[in-house]
Enzyme design. Structure first.
Site, PDB file in Angstrom:
ATOM      1  N   THR A 123       6.520  25.501  31.490  1.00 35.24           N
ATOM      2  CA  THR A 123       6.688  26.356  30.037  1.00 35.24           C
ATOM      3  C   THR A 123       6.386  27.865  30.339  1.00 35.24           C
ATOM      4  OG1 THR A 123       4.394  25.890  29.542  1.00 35.24           O
ATOM      5  CG2 THR A 123       5.992  24.520  28.430  1.00 35.24           C
ATOM      6  N   GLU A 124       6.281  28.271  31.894  1.00 38.40           N
ATOM      7  CA  GLU A 124       6.046  29.525  32.098  1.00 38.40           C
ATOM      8  C   GLU A 124       6.762  30.702  31.389  1.00 38.40           C
ATOM      9  OE1 GLU A 124       3.796  27.363  35.019  1.00 38.40           O
ATOM     10  OE2 GLU A 124       5.656  27.143  33.964  1.00 38.40           O
TER      11      GLU A 124
END
Length: 247
Positions: A123-124
């Protein structure tokens, strides 16, 4: 912070750090030492306490600590992930709940990944931060061509979808997760230790070659972006959004 127990010779390392085992400088600094302390064990299982394996980087600490904290945190992240990736004995991830962002990377650094609950994914980009070289290349090693979709979409996967994507090897019921992980670790440890270690080194060599080649170029840019005021503002907005969802 990291609880260590013996299960018939297999060392079980349990992340036990706050409600969601968020990755901060202290936890990441503790992981290489915990692995060194169990170097004599025939195999290792990594799991999480509570409802999460690890929900990823403690973004609040990133925002509060600013550039000085980031300058310590990012190298510690790479060092911890490499310590797990390069541990010479079998390492099995028992993913007992959400494994997001850096938590997903920790699982990917293990030789075998079992999952029972939660979601897993990278989810960066949703949070507005890029990947350091080491985590990105370890994800490439673990998932091959699927890494592009995982990185660029920031989608999270349930256990069945994660297995279909090759991100986890098997889906196991919550009650059976730890016993199965220990059993699978014992099975891997049946190979002679020097043979297993060399085979692992050979499999990992292309990843290390890419890290050596690209890290001097990419990591300074990653540090600059993680440390920028623009990123701090994006992270504050992201944390506010997460907080509003939890209400």
């Amino acid at each position: 912070m990291i609880d260590v127990t013996d299960h018939g010779g297999v060392a079980v390392l349990r992340l036990n750090h706050g409600a969601v085992n968020a990755l901060d400088l202290e936890l990441l600094s503790a992981l290489p030492g915990a692995l060194s302390a169990v170097a004599g064990a025939p195999a290792v299982v990594l799991t999480g306490a509570g409802r999460c394996f690890s929900a990823g980087v403690d973004l609040k600490r990133i925002v509060e600590g600013g550039a000085p904290y980031v300058a310590e945190f990012l190298p510690a992240l790479s060092t911890a992930v490499l310590a797990l990736f390069d541990h010479p004995r079998p390492v099995v991830a028992a993913v007992n709940g959400h494994a997001l962002a850096g938590g997903c990377v920790l699982a990917a650094a293990c030789d075998l990944r079992l999952m029972s609950a939660g979601t897993i994914g990278l989810t960066e980009l949703a949070a507005g931060v890029p990947f350091p070289t080491v985590p990105l290349e370890i994800m490439r090693h673990a998932t091959g061509p699927a890494v592009s979709d995982l990185v660029l979409t920031a989608h999270t996967l349930d256990p069945g979808a994660a297995r279909a994507a090759g991100l986890v090897h098997d889906v196991v019921s919550p009650d059976d997760l730890l016993p199965t992980a220990v059993r699978r670790a014992e099975h891997l440890a049946a190979a002679p230790a020097p043979v297993y270690a060399l085979s692992k080194e050979q499999l990992h060599r292309p990843t290390h070659d890419r890290i050596t080649r690209t890290r001097p170029l990419d990591d300074p840019r990653v540090l600059e972006l993680w440390s920028s005021p623009t990123t701090a503002a994006i992270l504050r907005n992201f944390l506010d959004m997460l907080s509003s969802r939890g209400k």
